[in-house]
Design a protein around this motif. Sequence first.
Motif, PDB file in Angstrom:
ATOM      1  N   PHE A 142       0.836  -1.225   0.000  1.00  0.00           N
ATOM      2  CA  PHE A 142       0.000   0.000   0.000  1.00  0.00           C
ATOM      3  C   PHE A 142       0.862   1.262   0.000  1.00  0.00           C
ATOM      4  CE2 PHE A 142      -2.457  -2.942   3.013  1.00  0.00           C
ATOM      5  CZ  PHE A 142      -2.897  -3.733   1.957  1.00  0.00           C
ATOM      6  N   ALA A 143       1.921   1.278  -0.807  1.00  0.00           N
ATOM      7  CA  ALA A 143       2.853   2.408  -0.807  1.00  0.00           C
ATOM      8  C   ALA A 143       2.240   3.643  -1.452  1.00  0.00           C
ATOM      9  CB  ALA A 143       4.135   2.028  -1.534  1.00  0.00           C
ATOM     10  N   SER A 144       2.315   4.758  -0.764  1.00  0.00           N
ATOM     11  CA  SER A 144       1.870   6.038  -1.320  1.00  0.00           C
ATOM     12  C   SER A 144       3.054   6.978  -1.532  1.00  0.00           C
ATOM     13  CB  SER A 144       0.840   6.707  -0.395  1.00  0.00           C
ATOM     14  OG  SER A 144       1.401   6.956   0.881  1.00  0.00           O
ATOM     15  N   GLN A 145       4.245   6.535  -1.106  1.00  0.00           N
ATOM     16  CA  GLN A 145       5.461   7.312  -1.328  1.00  0.00           C
ATOM     17  C   GLN A 145       6.649   6.357  -1.254  1.00  0.00           C
ATOM     18  OE1 GLN A 145       5.706  10.895   0.984  1.00  0.00           O
ATOM     19  NE2 GLN A 145       7.886  11.191   0.583  1.00  0.00           N
ATOM     20  N   LEU A 146       7.621   6.551  -2.161  1.00  0.00           N
ATOM     21  CA  LEU A 146       8.772   5.653  -2.222  1.00  0.00           C
ATOM     22  C   LEU A 146      10.050   6.447  -2.433  1.00  0.00           C
ATOM     23  CD1 LEU A 146      10.200   2.874  -2.605  1.00  0.00           C
ATOM     24  CD2 LEU A 146       9.575   3.028  -5.032  1.00  0.00           C
ATOM     25  N   GLU A 147      11.078   6.051  -1.703  1.00  0.00           N
ATOM     26  CA  GLU A 147      12.399   6.660  -1.868  1.00  0.00           C
ATOM     27  C   GLU A 147      13.460   5.575  -1.700  1.00  0.00           C
ATOM     28  OE1 GLU A 147      15.311  10.006   0.226  1.00  0.00           O
ATOM     29  OE2 GLU A 147      13.190   9.889   0.772  1.00  0.00           O
ATOM     30  N   LEU A 148      14.274   5.396  -2.739  1.00  0.00           N
ATOM     31  CA  LEU A 148      15.360   4.425  -2.682  1.00  0.00           C
ATOM     32  C   LEU A 148      16.633   5.114  -2.230  1.00  0.00           C
ATOM     33  CD1 LEU A 148      14.883   2.282  -5.919  1.00  0.00           C
ATOM     34  CD2 LEU A 148      14.041   1.848  -3.613  1.00  0.00           C
ATOM     35  N   THR A 156       6.310   5.120   2.519  1.00  0.00           N
ATOM     36  CA  THR A 156       5.169   5.597   3.302  1.00  0.00           C
ATOM     37  C   THR A 156       3.960   4.825   2.810  1.00  0.00           C
ATOM     38  OG1 THR A 156       6.091   7.824   3.540  1.00  0.00           O
ATOM     39  CG2 THR A 156       3.723   7.570   3.883  1.00  0.00           C
ATOM     40  N   ARG A 157       3.340   4.089   3.714  1.00  0.00           N
ATOM     41  CA  ARG A 157       2.218   3.232   3.334  1.00  0.00           C
ATOM     42  C   ARG A 157       0.933   3.680   4.015  1.00  0.00           C
ATOM     43  NH1 ARG A 157       1.432  -1.273   6.811  1.00  0.00           N
ATOM     44  NH2 ARG A 157       0.717  -2.437   4.996  1.00  0.00           N
ATOM     45  N   GLU A 158      -0.175   3.457   3.315  1.00  0.00           N
ATOM     46  CA  GLU A 158      -1.477   3.850   3.833  1.00  0.00           C
ATOM     47  C   GLU A 158      -2.076   2.711   4.653  1.00  0.00           C
ATOM     48  OE1 GLU A 158      -4.042   5.446   0.876  1.00  0.00           O
ATOM     49  OE2 GLU A 158      -2.573   6.913   0.178  1.00  0.00           O
ATOM     50  N   VAL A 159      -2.422   3.032   5.903  1.00  0.00           N
ATOM     51  CA  VAL A 159      -3.042   2.059   6.797  1.00  0.00           C
ATOM     52  C   VAL A 159      -4.340   2.659   7.321  1.00  0.00           C
ATOM     53  CG1 VAL A 159      -0.860   0.989   7.437  1.00  0.00           C
ATOM     54  CG2 VAL A 159      -1.680   2.941   8.746  1.00  0.00           C
ATOM     55  N   ASP A 160      -5.109   1.853   8.032  1.00  0.00           N
ATOM     56  CA  ASP A 160      -6.413   2.317   8.513  1.00  0.00           C
ATOM     57  C   ASP A 160      -6.296   3.547   9.404  1.00  0.00           C
ATOM     58  OD1 ASP A 160      -7.633   0.306   7.149  1.00  0.00           O
ATOM     59  OD2 ASP A 160      -7.805  -1.048   8.862  1.00  0.00           O
ATOM     60  N   GLY A 161      -5.228   3.618  10.186  1.00  0.00           N
ATOM     61  CA  GLY A 161      -5.069   4.727  11.111  1.00  0.00           C
ATOM     62  C   GLY A 161      -4.394   5.953  10.529  1.00  0.00           C
ATOM     63  N   LYS A 169      14.973  -3.514   3.356  1.00  0.00           N
ATOM     64  CA  LYS A 169      16.195  -3.727   2.595  1.00  0.00           C
ATOM     65  C   LYS A 169      15.879  -4.447   1.284  1.00  0.00           C
ATOM     66  CE  LYS A 169      19.416  -3.860   6.509  1.00  0.00           C
ATOM     67  NZ  LYS A 169      20.478  -4.639   7.215  1.00  0.00           N
ATOM     68  N   LEU A 170      16.617  -4.082   0.242  1.00  0.00           N
ATOM     69  CA  LEU A 170      16.467  -4.737  -1.049  1.00  0.00           C
ATOM     70  C   LEU A 170      17.219  -6.059  -1.034  1.00  0.00           C
ATOM     71  CD1 LEU A 170      16.938  -1.674  -3.411  1.00  0.00           C
ATOM     72  CD2 LEU A 170      14.817  -2.608  -2.484  1.00  0.00           C
ATOM     73  N   PRO A 171      16.776  -7.058  -1.784  1.00  0.00           N
ATOM     74  CA  PRO A 171      15.624  -7.035  -2.702  1.00  0.00           C
ATOM     75  C   PRO A 171      14.295  -7.053  -1.953  1.00  0.00           C
ATOM     76  CG  PRO A 171      16.542  -9.245  -2.586  1.00  0.00           C
ATOM     77  CD  PRO A 171      17.469  -8.367  -1.795  1.00  0.00           C
ATOM     78  N   ALA A 172      13.277  -6.486  -2.591  1.00  0.00           N
ATOM     79  CA  ALA A 172      11.990  -6.361  -1.916  1.00  0.00           C
ATOM     80  C   ALA A 172      10.853  -6.376  -2.929  1.00  0.00           C
ATOM     81  CB  ALA A 172      11.948  -5.079  -1.082  1.00  0.00           C
ATOM     82  N   VAL A 173       9.670  -6.652  -2.417  1.00  0.00           N
ATOM     83  CA  VAL A 173       8.442  -6.591  -3.198  1.00  0.00           C
ATOM     84  C   VAL A 173       7.639  -5.396  -2.691  1.00  0.00           C
ATOM     85  CG1 VAL A 173       6.280  -7.743  -3.808  1.00  0.00           C
ATOM     86  CG2 VAL A 173       8.387  -9.076  -3.579  1.00  0.00           C
ATOM     87  N   LEU A 174       7.212  -4.541  -3.621  1.00  0.00           N
ATOM     88  CA  LEU A 174       6.487  -3.326  -3.268  1.00  0.00           C
ATOM     89  C   LEU A 174       5.140  -3.316  -3.978  1.00  0.00           C
ATOM     90  CD1 LEU A 174       6.474  -0.364  -2.074  1.00  0.00           C
ATOM     91  CD2 LEU A 174       7.455   0.338  -4.258  1.00  0.00           C
ATOM     92  N   THR A 175       4.047  -3.137  -3.223  1.00  0.00           N
ATOM     93  CA  THR A 175       2.734  -2.965  -3.850  1.00  0.00           C
ATOM     94  C   THR A 175       2.301  -1.516  -3.668  1.00  0.00           C
ATOM     95  OG1 THR A 175       1.329  -3.510  -1.923  1.00  0.00           O
ATOM     96  CG2 THR A 175       2.182  -5.346  -3.223  1.00  0.00           C
ATOM     97  N   ARG A 179      -2.287   6.908  -4.519  1.00  0.00           N
ATOM     98  CA  ARG A 179      -1.714   8.237  -4.355  1.00  0.00           C
ATOM     99  C   ARG A 179      -0.197   8.285  -4.557  1.00  0.00           C
ATOM    100  NH1 ARG A 179      -6.499   8.262  -2.246  1.00  0.00           N
ATOM    101  NH2 ARG A 179      -6.014   6.420  -1.028  1.00  0.00           N
ATOM    102  N   LEU A 180       0.395   7.199  -5.019  1.00  0.00           N
ATOM    103  CA  LEU A 180       1.842   7.192  -5.222  1.00  0.00           C
ATOM    104  C   LEU A 180       2.257   8.133  -6.347  1.00  0.00           C
ATOM    105  CD1 LEU A 180       4.603   6.009  -4.506  1.00  0.00           C
ATOM    106  CD2 LEU A 180       4.147   4.146  -6.114  1.00  0.00           C
ATOM    107  N   ASN A 181       1.509   8.143  -7.450  1.00  0.00           N
ATOM    108  CA  ASN A 181       1.839   9.027  -8.574  1.00  0.00           C
ATOM    109  C   ASN A 181       0.652   9.127  -9.524  1.00  0.00           C
ATOM    110  OD1 ASN A 181       1.900   6.842 -10.575  1.00  0.00           O
ATOM    111  ND2 ASN A 181       3.835   6.228  -9.621  1.00  0.00           N
ATOM    112  N   GLN A 182       0.838   9.916 -10.564  1.00  0.00           N
ATOM    113  CA  GLN A 182      -0.144  10.046 -11.633  1.00  0.00           C
ATOM    114  C   GLN A 182       0.481   9.503 -12.914  1.00  0.00           C
ATOM    115  OE1 GLN A 182      -3.402  11.190 -11.509  1.00  0.00           O
ATOM    116  NE2 GLN A 182      -3.517  10.490 -13.628  1.00  0.00           N
ATOM    117  N   PRO A 183       0.023   8.348 -13.404  1.00  0.00           N
ATOM    118  CA  PRO A 183       0.647   7.754 -14.592  1.00  0.00           C
ATOM    119  C   PRO A 183       0.601   8.682 -15.802  1.00  0.00           C
ATOM    120  CG  PRO A 183      -0.788   6.174 -13.516  1.00  0.00           C
ATOM    121  CD  PRO A 183      -1.048   7.498 -12.866  1.00  0.00           C
TER     122      PRO A 183
END
Length: 248
Positions: A142-148, A156-161, A169-175, A179-183
């Motif tokens: 639920f990533a809404s912001q990413l910085e490598l 920054t991930r969106e949660v209920d609260g 740490k990489l390697p990683a899986v990101l969903t 609100r992460l970006n505008q394609p």
Amino acid sequence: MRVLVPVKRVVDFNVKIRVKPDGSGVDLANVKMSMNPFDEIAVEEAIRLKEAGKASEIVVVSIGPGQAAETLRTALAMGADRALLIKTDAVVEPLAVAKLLKAVVAEEKPELVILGKQAIDDDANQTGQSLAALLGWAQATFASQLELEGGSAKVTREVDGGLQDIEVKLPAVLTVDLRLNQPRYASLPNIMKAKKKPLDEKAVEDFGIDVKPRLAVLKTEEPASRKAGVKVKDVAELVSSLKSAGVL
């Protein structure tokens, strides 16, 4: 760094879904199909990482019928480098998708897998988490912001609260979330170029993985029609109506 982006071909989000008369599923005849919106955001984020010099190659992969090639070409037109189509006409459930993607990861050896948090057709929200578990990789959902930065990803991930900041740490899986970006829109020249780019194609059978569905759809129904509203003369009548309905 190589980035792998799985994308799914789904009914376009602007299309009104119709159920087959016999209730056996959704009617896909003559229906506009497109890339899953969450996956489109994942492709855009991968492209931005490449433009920032943090990714060297973007590989997109799709599992589905031959028509899914058009979905992959859309990703190529946006800016992806290579595309792989794993062909199958059968319904592939999230766990089977994750197993196939694990095999693709073993071949492509990416450091980061970015995909939509869910597909808008089944809303399963399972593939990313299942893939991370099968690979034994870190995951950030639920990533809404990413910085490598260095060998890690700050998300920054969106949660209920609200919002939650984590670092994996990489390697990683990101969903990714909405609100992460505008394609971006693919330009006409890039669309024409993408039509000429070769696609790697493989069959599901080439992987030797059992993709037989574990669930059976018994019946599909349209949601109940919304009842018409009622106009009231004043606040007193509104309160009276709400009390009669047991709301107040």
